[in-house]
Design an enzyme around this catalytic site. Structure first.
Site, PDB file in Angstrom:
ATOM      1  N   ASP A  25       0.876  -1.169   0.000  1.00  0.00           N
ATOM      2  CA  ASP A  25       0.000   0.000   0.000  1.00  0.00           C
ATOM      3  C   ASP A  25       0.917   1.223   0.000  1.00  0.00           C
ATOM      4  O   ASP A  25       1.513   1.554   1.021  1.00  0.00           O
ATOM      5  CB  ASP A  25      -0.896  -0.031   1.241  1.00  0.00           C
ATOM      6  CG  ASP A  25      -1.738   1.233   1.383  1.00  0.00           C
ATOM      7  OD1 ASP A  25      -1.652   2.117   0.507  1.00  0.00           O
ATOM      8  OD2 ASP A  25      -2.483   1.324   2.382  1.00  0.00           O
ATOM      9  N   LYS A  87       2.891  11.255  -3.109  1.00  0.00           N
ATOM     10  CA  LYS A  87       1.867  10.610  -3.935  1.00  0.00           C
ATOM     11  C   LYS A  87       0.988  11.643  -4.639  1.00  0.00           C
ATOM     12  O   LYS A  87       0.478  11.389  -5.732  1.00  0.00           O
ATOM     13  CB  LYS A  87       1.011   9.700  -3.049  1.00  0.00           C
ATOM     14  CG  LYS A  87       0.040   8.803  -3.780  1.00  0.00           C
ATOM     15  CD  LYS A  87      -0.617   7.869  -2.784  1.00  0.00           C
ATOM     16  CE  LYS A  87      -1.651   6.974  -3.427  1.00  0.00           C
ATOM     17  NZ  LYS A  87      -2.234   6.049  -2.419  1.00  0.00           N
ATOM     18  N   GLU A 186      -7.418   0.380  -4.384  1.00  0.00           N
ATOM     19  CA  GLU A 186      -7.426   0.284  -2.922  1.00  0.00           C
ATOM     20  C   GLU A 186      -8.751  -0.237  -2.364  1.00  0.00           C
ATOM     21  O   GLU A 186      -8.753  -1.133  -1.517  1.00  0.00           O
ATOM     22  CB  GLU A 186      -7.047   1.634  -2.306  1.00  0.00           C
ATOM     23  CG  GLU A 186      -5.560   1.929  -2.495  1.00  0.00           C
ATOM     24  CD  GLU A 186      -5.184   3.387  -2.331  1.00  0.00           C
ATOM     25  OE1 GLU A 186      -6.047   4.184  -1.916  1.00  0.00           O
ATOM     26  OE2 GLU A 186      -4.028   3.743  -2.622  1.00  0.00           O
ATOM     27  N   ASP A 209     -13.184   5.243   1.006  1.00  0.00           N
ATOM     28  CA  ASP A 209     -11.738   5.275   1.272  1.00  0.00           C
ATOM     29  C   ASP A 209     -11.238   6.710   1.317  1.00  0.00           C
ATOM     30  O   ASP A 209     -11.059   7.351   0.287  1.00  0.00           O
ATOM     31  CB  ASP A 209     -11.027   4.477   0.158  1.00  0.00           C
ATOM     32  CG  ASP A 209      -9.520   4.401   0.371  1.00  0.00           C
ATOM     33  OD1 ASP A 209      -9.005   5.030   1.318  1.00  0.00           O
ATOM     34  OD2 ASP A 209      -8.859   3.705  -0.411  1.00  0.00           O
TER      35      ASP A 209
END
Lengths: 626, 178
Positions: A25, A87, A186, A209
């Site tokens: 992850d 990210k 995800e 999420d």
């Protein structure tokens, strides 16, 4: 006392056959690595027992880089060389990044392709390189813990990541020397981790999420072990970091600080304090704050949960539009939802749970640590893809989150593949020339929902040249899109009358070229040519081993059934040749040997696929006659 | 898998507009379990490539067959009938009037932010779509080579599909402005 573990028959292979595979992850705030060991998926800790690796990279000098907690702690004292939440920059252009960052302390510079590079003491670093540093640490952690080389990894990405962001993630893995089995969304990973698999009752599941920097919501349908993503929606620039920034704004107002005059180190201190405040308020109903900034400013006060809720209300509200959109796209109403799964550290915030529970009229599932759930699901999928669970029936069918299209005359977009189409998918569309005698055509691939080109993300531009001159509208140019199971796009164009063709892997406008990646790989090997040669050979050997193993297992499966004696002989000849090349140290010859096997086996894989498809339906054909 | 197979053949279903949806759904899952790239993660490159192509074809076929309007389009196009070149002005005046009325209704509801009315219009459009689908089914049953009539109905349906998308996006925008 540890109990001896016995696996279910057919569920786990013998230990000596078990291949080491991991789920990663790669998060905005924290990253994790997980693996299936003795039948259980678990995240792997570092030597100090920490599972979460803060996604922070600090460049100390040209040769020294630190990643994780230590880097995070240095963020206030060395903000320019300490990259947090990288990210957010993945697959983005420099314009996007400057839009993100009123509080960003970095010095950005534009690369030739428009990619943002961050100036550090170790030189200019691309987001892909910085992410690969995080991945390297996780890979080393996994190899040390598991005691061997990992054969591959499943790396998770937000469902709402576009092609450029996905490609950047895959490139980062390549740079870190990781073989990517699959990029997995995800929320899908989270659903797997919750064991919402073939034992669960069929039904529709919402995965909400909210991470540090990205938000997405997906609606999945589970039917007999098949996970079908019905719709996904989200916002790649919304997350817990925005809550921190909202708290920073509140603090600055209270402490009468001006954003324009505050120094970078103070801003960083404030951000860290804001995060602590937010985290404390998940447990407590109020927190006392004592600001004491480097710049000399100090302030004391109290923030209660009720006020925090008001501060973050606009952000929580922003998550509802994607929820509504996903429901509409999936063609279902809230009443159809059986489960709501919460993922991402930011869903710890009580107000988020409350509001989302209210919206879906369901108590959300929060049993698994929302920080770890994605890595755990990825590990389960990696274990299956590595071939450790040959009898597993589980299958994931994912979708592309954003429509893919082409620019047409007048700056308009022609959609080729609409959002929420199940992948892999291929689609072709014909276009024609605009002017008499036109011999070239510029093809501009975009992703997004708007009809105007400027509102979409530019993925790639390429040119189809050598079209024979014809009157306007006579040429027939077929543009084909292929999206693979990772959600990555390749595009080819063909003029049908003359046969002129052009194929490109879509290298995003803000991405790295194959050459750039190659160069970076080489430079990471101390510029020694021997090392480069050796590395190339090793890569080919790994590839050859894979090939040999795969082909032998296929032949053992069905050679008798599908191949004539002559065909079988032919395939075995090239296989034998490849095996002998494997013993030499000629990387080039090995490459050619692999290519030859591939070419000779084309008809064989075709037959195998036809056989598998026929078998899949054979049960149904019998039913029809009942 | 042969690319020239028809979508119906691929799913081993008889060529017919009336289709057993639950059968289609379960065959889709079985086919993907056999063809999806995840089942070929350790195969040779050729086979992985083949799997991407096969799984893509299965997805395209499924997308087409599960949607009645796309299914009808596909069946028409398979016979060489070119839907896109059919003149739109061949639509009946009554149909055009209805379209204009609906457009006006939507515009008015939008400017008044009347979500309730938009929802009502949305379900009204869905009703219309169901009716058109039924008549397409009837037409196919009577004479599958009656391309002109079927084509006209399919075009009508396409109007309503676009209208419904339009209504949905307006509602989404209004709801988000709360």
């Amino acid at each position: 006392m540890a109990l001896l573990q016995i696996s279910e028959p057919g569920q786990s292979t013998a230990p000596h056959e078990h291949k080491l595979a991991v789920g990663i992850d790669l998060g905005t705030t924290n990253s994790l690595v997980a693996s299936v060991r003795s039948g259980f998926a678990e995240t792997l800790p570092d030597s100090t027992g920490d599972h979460l690796l803060p996604s922070v990279v600090r460049f100390i000098s040209a040769n020294e880089t630190i990643v994780g907690r230590e880097a995070y702690d240095a963020a206030s004292i060395d903000p320019l060389n300490t990259i947090v939440s990288v990210k957010r920059f993945m697959g983005r252009g420099i314009e996007d990044v400057s839009r993100l960052g009123r509080h960003l302390p970095y010095h950005f510079e534009k690369s030739e392709s428009g990619m943002p590079l961050i100036k550090t003491v170790a030189g200019k670093k691309s987001p892909v390189e910085i992410s690969s540093q995080i991945l390297k640490v996780l890979r080393n952690r996994a190899e040390n813990t598991l005691g061997g080389d990992i054969v591959g990894a499943v790396i998770t990405v937000p469902a709402y990541f576009d092609d450029a962001q996905r490609q950047a993630t895959k490139d980062a893995a390549t740079l870190a020397g990781i073989n990517v089995f699959r990029l997995l969304n995800e929320p899908t990973a989270a659903a797997i981790a919750y064991g919402l698999d073939d034992t669960t009752e069929d039904g529709d599941i919402v995965v909400f999420d909210l991470g540090g920097g990205t938000f997405d919501v997906s609606i999945l349908r589970l039917t007999k072990g098949v996970f079908e993503v019905l719709a996904t929606a989200g916002d790649t620039a919304l997350g817990g970091d925005d809550m921190d920034l909202a708290i920073v704004d509140w603090l600055m107002e209270k402490a009468s600080l001006d954003a324009d005059t505050a120094d970078r180190a103070s801003m960083r201190q404030l951000t860290q304090q804001a995060r602590q405040v937010k985290e404390t308020l998940t447990e407590q109903t109020s927190v006392s704050i004592h600001l004491n900034l480097n710049s000399g400013v100090s302030w004391k006060g109290i923030l209660d949960r009720e006020t925090l809720n008001q501060i973050i209300l606009p952000l929580v509200k922003k998550t509802l539009r994607p929820c509504r959109q996903a429901l509409r796209d999936a063609g279902i109403s809230k009443e159809n939802i059986q489960q709501v799964v919460m993922v991402g550290g930011s869903t710890r915030v009580p107000f988020v749970r409350e509001k989302i529970g209210e919206f879906f009229n369901r108590e959300p599932l929060v049993d698994i640590d929302p920080d770890r759930v994605v890595a755990v699901g990825a590990a389960i999928q990696a274990d299956i893809l590595a071939g450790n669970k040959p009898d597993d029936e589980m299958l994931l069918l994912d979708v592309i989150p954003l429509s893919l299209g082409l620019e047409t005359m007048g700056g308009l977009v022609e959609k080729i593949i609409p959002r929420n189409t199940t992948i892999p998918i291929a689609r072709a569309q014909e276009f024609t020339t605009y002017k008499d005698g036109q011999t070239a055509m510029a093809i501009h691939v975009v992703q997004g929902e708007r009809e105007i080109i400027d509102d979409c993300r530019s993925l790639a531009r390429f040119e189809l040249r050598g079209i024979p001159p014809m009157v306007a509208g006579a040429a027939r140019i077929q543009v084909s899109f292929q999206v693979d199971a990772d959600g990555l796009l390749s595009v080819s164009a063909l003029e049908k009358i003359s046969g002129v063709s052009s194929r490109i892997e879509v290298k995003p406008s803000y991405g790295l070229t194959e050459n750039e990646i190659e160069k970076m790989l080489i430079s990471s090997f101390d510029h020694a040519t021997e090392d480069v040669q050796l590395r190339k050979l090793r890569e080919q050997q790994v590839e050859a081993d894979r090939e040999i193993l795969a082909l032998e297992s296929a032949l053992a499966d069905d050679a008798d059934e599908l191949l004539s004696e002559e065909e079988n002989f032919k395939i075995n000849e090239v296989l034998k040749k490849l095996k002998s090349l494997r013993e030499s140290d000629d990387a080039e010859a090995l490459r050619r040997g692999i290519d030859e096997v591939e070419a000779v086996c084309a008809f064989y894989v075709e037959r195998r696929m036809n056989g598998n498809i026929a078998n899949a339906l054979s049960g149904h054909k019998v039913e029809e006659f009942k | 898998m042969e690319n020239n197979k028809s979508y119906f053949e691929l799913f081993s279903l008889p060529v017919s507009f009336d289709i057993n949806l639950s059968e289609l759904n379960s065959r889709f899952r079985e086919l993907q379990k056999a063809a999806h790239p995840d089942k070929y993660a350790n195969a040779i490159e050729q086979e992985r490539l083949k799997s991407v192509q096969s799984a893509s074809l299965i997805n395209s076929a499924y997308n087409t067959l599960k949607d009645p309007i796309k299914r009808a389009e596909y069946m028409l196009e398979a016979t060489g009938f070119d839907l896109k070149n059919e003149k739109r002005n061949s639509q009946a005046p009554a149909f055009l009037m209805q379209q204009i009325e609906l457009h006006e209704q939507i515009e008015e509801a939008q400017s008044n932010a009347n979500i309730e009315l938009l929802d009502k219009t949305g379900s009204h459009i869905l009703d219309m779509l169901r009716k058109i689908t039924d008549s397409i089914s009837d037409l196919f049953a009577q004479d599958p080579s009656n391309f002109d009539e079927i084509g006209k109905k399919v075009q009508e349906a396409q109007f309503f599909v676009r209208l419904k998308e339009n209504v949905d996006s307006i509602i989404l925008d209004l709801e988000s402005n709360d």
